[in-house]
Design an enzyme around this catalytic site. Structure first.
Site, PDB file in Angstrom:
ATOM      1  N   SER A 239      42.971  35.848  44.594  1.00 25.24           N
ATOM      2  CA  SER A 239      42.544  37.209  44.963  1.00 25.24           C
ATOM      3  C   SER A 239      42.991  38.232  43.919  1.00 25.24           C
ATOM      4  O   SER A 239      43.572  39.270  44.256  1.00 25.24           O
ATOM      5  CB  SER A 239      43.064  37.587  46.356  1.00 25.24           C
ATOM      6  N   PRO A 240      42.699  37.981  42.631  1.00 25.69           N
ATOM      7  CA  PRO A 240      43.212  38.868  41.580  1.00 25.69           C
ATOM      8  C   PRO A 240      42.512  40.217  41.509  1.00 25.69           C
ATOM      9  O   PRO A 240      42.992  41.112  40.802  1.00 25.69           O
ATOM     10  CB  PRO A 240      42.963  38.058  40.303  1.00 25.69           C
TER      11      PRO A 240
ATOM     12  N   TYR B  67      38.769  25.268  53.589  1.00 22.33           N
ATOM     13  CA  TYR B  67      37.604  26.072  53.244  1.00 22.33           C
ATOM     14  C   TYR B  67      36.337  25.443  53.833  1.00 22.33           C
ATOM     15  O   TYR B  67      35.840  24.439  53.351  1.00 22.33           O
ATOM     16  CB  TYR B  67      37.452  26.205  51.732  1.00 22.33           C
TER      17      TYR B  67
ATOM     18  N   ALA C 252      37.352  45.489  42.787  1.00 22.35           N
ATOM     19  CA  ALA C 252      36.182  45.290  41.929  1.00 22.35           C
ATOM     20  C   ALA C 252      35.030  46.199  42.336  1.00 22.35           C
ATOM     21  O   ALA C 252      33.944  46.126  41.756  1.00 22.35           O
ATOM     22  CB  ALA C 252      35.734  43.829  41.985  1.00 22.35           C
ATOM     23  N   GLY C 253      35.244  47.040  43.338  1.00 26.00           N
ATOM     24  CA  GLY C 253      34.193  47.949  43.779  1.00 26.00           C
ATOM     25  C   GLY C 253      33.152  47.306  44.661  1.00 26.00           C
ATOM     26  O   GLY C 253      32.044  47.838  44.803  1.00 26.00           O
TER      27      GLY C 253
ATOM     28  N   HIS D 228      49.288  23.961  50.906  1.00 29.45           N
ATOM     29  CA  HIS D 228      48.657  25.277  51.056  1.00 29.45           C
ATOM     30  C   HIS D 228      49.610  26.275  51.710  1.00 29.45           C
ATOM     31  O   HIS D 228      49.598  27.467  51.400  1.00 29.45           O
ATOM     32  CB  HIS D 228      47.387  25.116  51.906  1.00 29.45           C
TER      33      HIS D 228
ATOM     34  N   GLY E 209      41.846  41.968  44.400  1.00 31.36           N
ATOM     35  CA  GLY E 209      42.053  42.584  45.709  1.00 31.36           C
ATOM     36  C   GLY E 209      41.016  42.223  46.739  1.00 31.36           C
ATOM     37  O   GLY E 209      40.575  43.080  47.504  1.00 31.36           O
ATOM     38  N   ARG E 210      40.625  40.941  46.764  1.00 31.28           N
ATOM     39  CA  ARG E 210      39.613  40.459  47.715  1.00 31.28           C
ATOM     40  C   ARG E 210      38.328  41.287  47.633  1.00 31.28           C
ATOM     41  O   ARG E 210      37.654  41.524  48.629  1.00 31.28           O
ATOM     42  CB  ARG E 210      40.162  40.437  49.142  1.00 31.28           C
TER      43      ARG E 210
END
Length: 339
Positions: A204-205, A59, A212-213, A125, A207-208
């Site tokens: 990513s719970p 990251y 979440a809109g 990873h 959906g990235r």
């Protein structure tokens, strides 16, 4: 005093039922937050009761570990720290190196960047196909015996690989993408984790961001990691946003946000599942954490299952190049949708 959240267990580790995925504070998604904003978010998370922070060497090529090191380590005793090796920087490029020598070197660099003597949970990873998993595990066992890590984890690996690794040393947690639209862990990984007593971390719970809109029909800006993922490219994006619209209607019926519905759905799947949503926005973090306290009806949870049967999402979750580094089981026809 920090707030208290319900806890769940990952092997020997006790963590808040929702953790924080720290990737997008330094990496992958655009626009990036400025350092001060990222630091405020991290401090707000720990003050709000988050006791599980997830980072990785890849990251920002170490920048995310450095961010956590300078921001949180004065409160080291208040949280569980997770990081990852094997997938990282090789000559300035993203690459895999699961050799024992590379794992030892990456770990030492991580300890220095994080400003700690020990990392609580250290994942492979990805699986390096050039190196038997038993050899990579040997390096992690030696790190554990030396006190540099407390527990071993695996990320994006198949059930057979998990079994092989667990035979070398008990695995505390397996991390894989899991959300209503990515249900691959249900093929085999969740079952093997339950059998072997391994915790499960869902990255990513939401959906990235799409569930979440946070993503419109114009998609994401050029340079964002998601531009290379089929689900965020036409014609798949429009189809997936139609799915989101239906999810939002369910959330409205339940009296919560779509992100909260995704998180509550995951929490209801089992008491050893710990979602780690990521965000750069304090209001969104507060929204995510409030999902812990939702008591949704079985009918609403079942409606999410019905809306998102395996394969409901349009497009593969990775392109062919990235998928080649992922060991997680796939649904029939899934790999045909990588373009």
């Amino acid at each position: 005093m920090p707030a208290k959240l319900p806890v769940r267990h990952l092997g020997p580790l006790s963590v808040s039922a929702i953790g924080l995925g720290c990737m997008n504070l330094s990496h992958a998604y655009l626009p990036p937050p400025d350092p001060a904003q990222a630091e405020r978010l991290l401090l707000h998370a720990i003050d709000s009761g988050v006791t599980f922070f997830d980072t990785a060497a890849i990251y920002g090529f170490g920048q995310n570990e450095e961010l956590l090191g300078r921001t949180l380590m004065h409160r080291r005793g208040e949280f569980t720290l997770a990081s990852k090796c094997v997938l990282g920087e090789v000559n300035g490029q993203r690459a895999l190196d699961g050799s024992p020598q590379a794992i030892a070197q990456v770990l030492d660099h991580a300890l220095r960047r994080l400003r700690v003597e020990q990392i609580d949970l250290y994942y492979m990873h990805r699986l390096d196909p050039k190196v038997p998993v038993e050899e990579s595990m040997g390096a992690l066992v030696r790190a554990l015996e030396a006190g540099k890590i407390r527990a071993i984890g695996l990320s994006e690996m198949s059930a057979p690989t998990i079994r092989r690794a667990h035979a070398v040393h008990p695995i505390a947690a397996v991390q894989t993408e899991y959300s209503p639209w990515t249900r691959n862990p249900e093929i085999a990984v969740l079952d093997v984790c339950a059998e072997l007593g391994i915790g499960f971390v869902a990255f990513s719970p939401v959906g990235r961001g799409l569930l979440a809109g946070r993503i419109g029909r114009e998609g994401v800006e050029e340079g964002d990691l998601r531009t290379g993922m089929p689900r965020f490219q036409p014609p798949h994006l429009a189809r997936n946003l139609d799915l989101y619209d239906r999810l939002r209607m369910l959330a409205d019926e339940a009296g919560c946000s779509s992100a909260q519905l995704c998180l509550a759905w995951l929490l209801a799947k089992g008491d050893t599942i710990v979602p780690i949503p990521g965000t750069t926005n304090i209001a969104h973090l507060d929204e995510d954490l409030a999902a812990i306290h939702l008591d949704l009806s079985p009918a609403i949870l079942a409606a999410v299952d019905t809306l998102f049967p395996p394969g409901a999402a349009s497009g593969g979750r990775y392109n062919a190049q990235a998928q080649a580094q992922v060991g997680t089981e796939t649904w029939p026809g899934e790999l045909e949708e990588q373009a």
